[in-house]
Design a protein around this motif. Structure first.
Motif, PDB file in Angstrom:
ATOM      1  N   ASP A   1       0.850  -1.196   0.000  1.00 45.54           N
ATOM      2  CA  ASP A   1       0.000   0.000   0.000  1.00 45.54           C
ATOM      3  C   ASP A   1       0.886   1.246   0.000  1.00 45.54           C
ATOM      4  OD1 ASP A   1      -2.815  -0.774   0.005  1.00 45.54           O
ATOM      5  OD2 ASP A   1      -2.306  -1.832   1.854  1.00 45.54           O
ATOM      6  N   LEU A   2       0.764   2.044  -1.034  1.00 46.54           N
ATOM      7  CA  LEU A   2       1.585   3.262  -1.155  1.00 46.54           C
ATOM      8  C   LEU A   2       1.151   4.298  -0.111  1.00 46.54           C
ATOM      9  CD1 LEU A   2       1.799   3.279  -5.055  1.00 46.54           C
ATOM     10  CD2 LEU A   2       3.635   2.759  -3.427  1.00 46.54           C
ATOM     11  N   PRO A   3       2.021   5.278   0.195  1.00 50.40           N
ATOM     12  CA  PRO A   3       1.721   6.229   1.280  1.00 50.40           C
ATOM     13  C   PRO A   3       0.305   6.807   1.187  1.00 50.40           C
ATOM     14  CG  PRO A   3       3.939   6.590   0.482  1.00 50.40           C
ATOM     15  CD  PRO A   3       3.324   5.537  -0.422  1.00 50.40           C
ATOM     16  N   GLY A   4      -0.387   6.782   2.312  1.00 49.16           N
ATOM     17  CA  GLY A   4      -1.731   7.353   2.385  1.00 49.16           C
ATOM     18  C   GLY A   4      -2.846   6.400   1.997  1.00 49.16           C
ATOM     19  N   HIS A   5      -2.520   5.298   1.324  1.00 47.16           N
ATOM     20  CA  HIS A   5      -3.533   4.387   0.793  1.00 47.16           C
ATOM     21  C   HIS A   5      -3.611   3.100   1.626  1.00 47.16           C
ATOM     22  CE1 HIS A   5      -2.470   7.005  -2.581  1.00 47.16           C
ATOM     23  NE2 HIS A   5      -3.519   6.601  -3.253  1.00 47.16           N
ATOM     24  N   GLY A   6      -4.801   2.502   1.665  1.00 48.56           N
ATOM     25  CA  GLY A   6      -4.992   1.182   2.279  1.00 48.56           C
ATOM     26  C   GLY A   6      -4.364   1.076   3.661  1.00 48.56           C
ATOM     27  N   LEU A   7      -3.505   0.071   3.838  1.00 47.34           N
ATOM     28  CA  LEU A   7      -2.882  -0.148   5.152  1.00 47.34           C
ATOM     29  C   LEU A   7      -1.851   0.926   5.493  1.00 47.34           C
ATOM     30  CD1 LEU A   7      -2.280  -4.016   4.840  1.00 47.34           C
ATOM     31  CD2 LEU A   7      -4.115  -2.860   6.113  1.00 47.34           C
ATOM     32  N   SER A   8      -1.518   1.764   4.531  1.00 44.32           N
ATOM     33  CA  SER A   8      -0.521   2.834   4.775  1.00 44.32           C
ATOM     34  C   SER A   8      -1.192   4.198   4.980  1.00 44.32           C
ATOM     35  CB  SER A   8       0.466   2.921   3.602  1.00 44.32           C
ATOM     36  OG  SER A   8       1.091   1.690   3.370  1.00 44.32           O
ATOM     37  N   GLN A   9      -2.462   4.173   5.372  1.00 39.11           N
ATOM     38  CA  GLN A   9      -3.207   5.436   5.491  1.00 39.11           C
ATOM     39  C   GLN A   9      -2.590   6.437   6.466  1.00 39.11           C
ATOM     40  OE1 GLN A   9      -7.273   4.402   6.368  1.00 39.11           O
ATOM     41  NE2 GLN A   9      -7.549   3.973   4.202  1.00 39.11           N
ATOM     42  N   LYS A  10      -1.897   5.902   7.468  1.00 43.12           N
ATOM     43  CA  LYS A  10      -1.425   6.810   8.525  1.00 43.12           C
ATOM     44  C   LYS A  10       0.027   7.265   8.329  1.00 43.12           C
ATOM     45  CE  LYS A  10      -4.899   6.223  11.814  1.00 43.12           C
ATOM     46  NZ  LYS A  10      -5.866   5.794  10.862  1.00 43.12           N
ATOM     47  N   THR A  11       0.587   7.015   7.180  1.00 39.52           N
ATOM     48  CA  THR A  11       1.991   7.406   6.955  1.00 39.52           C
ATOM     49  C   THR A  11       2.086   8.918   6.731  1.00 39.52           C
ATOM     50  OG1 THR A  11       1.859   7.215   4.555  1.00 39.52           O
ATOM     51  CG2 THR A  11       2.450   5.206   5.772  1.00 39.52           C
ATOM     52  N   PRO A  12       3.313   9.438   6.769  1.00 37.54           N
ATOM     53  CA  PRO A  12       3.490  10.848   6.373  1.00 37.54           C
ATOM     54  C   PRO A  12       3.122  11.024   4.890  1.00 37.54           C
ATOM     55  CG  PRO A  12       5.455   9.992   7.460  1.00 37.54           C
ATOM     56  CD  PRO A  12       4.562   8.823   7.209  1.00 37.54           C
TER      57      PRO A  12
END
Ligand code: MLT
Length: 254
Positions: free
Chosen positions: A47-58
Motif C-alpha cells: 500500500d503506497l503512502p496514504g492508501h490502504g494499510l498505509s493510510q497513517k503514513t506521512p
C-alpha cells in the motif's frame, strides 16, 4: 514532510515466485484481488503512502521517495528477488524503483506510462490537489467513474473504490497529485530493462492512451500489448485477459 523513507503496509498471499504489486492513485492492495495471482505466485501487495494499510503514513510529494519506501519495506521483509507489477501511479513508482535499485525479475506496467506530464497536465495536477483539499469527496466521486469505459456496468466496483478512497486523507491525495506532476522521464530506465518489461494498456484508456504509447515506443524493443474492451481499470474491465497475460509473462523463463 518527512524526506526519509519509511515502511509501508503489505498484504502477502500465495506460494511460488514473488511478485510485488503496486496499486494506482486512490486504490489500495484490494485492487489485486480481482486478478487472484496468488494461485501462481507469492504476491506482496504494497500500500503506497496514504492508501490502504498505509493510510497513517506521512505525506509524500515525490515518486522517488515512494520508491525508496517500497525498497525499505522489501528490505525489512528480506525480499530481493521478485517481479514487479505496477498499475498506473504504481507503474511510475515501479520505474523509479528500477532506476534506483535495479530489478532481478520482470517488470509489468499495467495502464501506466514512462513519460512526464505536459504543461497542461501539470496544471491539472495542481487543480486536482486544490480540489481534493477543498472538497475531497466531490473530487473522488467525480474522478473514479471516468476511469472506466463502461461505468454503467461497473456501478458496484465504482462504489467500492469510492468508499475506500474516502478513507484517504485530502493531504495524501493532494501530495500524490503533486508527486505525479513531478515525476521523471523514464525512457532510459525502460531501455535498461529491455525485453524484461511488458506494457499492458487498455485499448480505451484515456489516462494512459494507447495511441500515445504506440508513438512513444516506436523503434524501441519493448513488449507491448493492448487490452481489449478495457479503459484505465483493465483489471476490473477485462479481468481474465489481464490475469492470463500476467501469469503467462511471469511464468515464461525468457
Ligand atoms: C492512477 O490511476 O494511478 C492515476 O490516475 C495516474 C495518473 O493520473 O497519471
Amino acid at each position: 514532510m518527512l524526506e526519509k523513507p519509511f515502511e509501508l503496509g503489505t498484504t502477502v498471499k500465495g506460494k511460488g515466485p514473488t511478485v510485488v504489486l503496486l496499486h494506482g492513485f486512490l486504490e489500495s492492495n484490494a485492487m489485486w484481488h480481482y486478478l487472484d495471482l496468488q494461485t501462481h505466485f507469492t504476491t506482496v501487495a504494497i500500500d503506497l503512502p496514504g492508501h490502504g494499510l498505509s493510510q497513517k503514513t506521512p505525506t509524500v510529494t515525490s515518486i522517488q521517495l515512494m520508491a525508496e519506501c517500497v525498497k525499505k519495506t522489501l528490505d525489512a521483509m528480506h525480499i530481493d528477488e521478485f517481479h514487479l507489477v505496477g498499475h498506473s501511479m504504481g507503474g511510475y513508482v515501479a520505474l523509479e524503483f528500477v532506476k534506483s535499485f535495479g530489478l532481478s525479475g520482470k517488470l509489468i506496467l499495467l495502464n501506466s506510462n514512462f513519460w512526464q506530464d505536459d504543461e497542461q497536465k501539470k496544471a491539472d495536477r495542481l487543480r486536482v490537489a486544490n480540489l481534493a483539499l477543498k472538497n475531497k469527496k466531490l473530487f473522488i466521486k467525480s474522478a473514479i467513474p471516468g476511469l472506466f469505459t463502461d461505468n454503467a456496468n461497473h456501478q458496484n466496483e465504482i462504489e467500492a473504490i469510492i468508499a475506500e478512497a474516502f478513507e484517504i486523507s485530502a493531504d495524501h491525495i493532494a501530495s500524490c497529485s503533486v508527486a505525479m506532476r513531478n515525476r521523471r522521464f523514464h525512457l532510459n530506465t525502460l531501455k535498461s530493462v529491455g525485453k524484461k518489461v511488458v506494457i499492458l494498456q487498455g485499448e480505451f484508456d484515456k489516462i494512459c492512451p494507447p495511441e500515445k504509447m504506440e508513438k512513444e515506443i516506436v523503434g524501441l524493443e519493448i513488449n507491448y500489448l493492448k487490452i481489449p474492451n478495457a479503459g484505465h481499470m483493465s483489471h476490473i474491465e477485462n479481468t481474465s485477459f489481464v490475469r492470463n497475460r500476467i501469469i503467462e509473462i511471469l511464468s515464461n523463463e525468457n
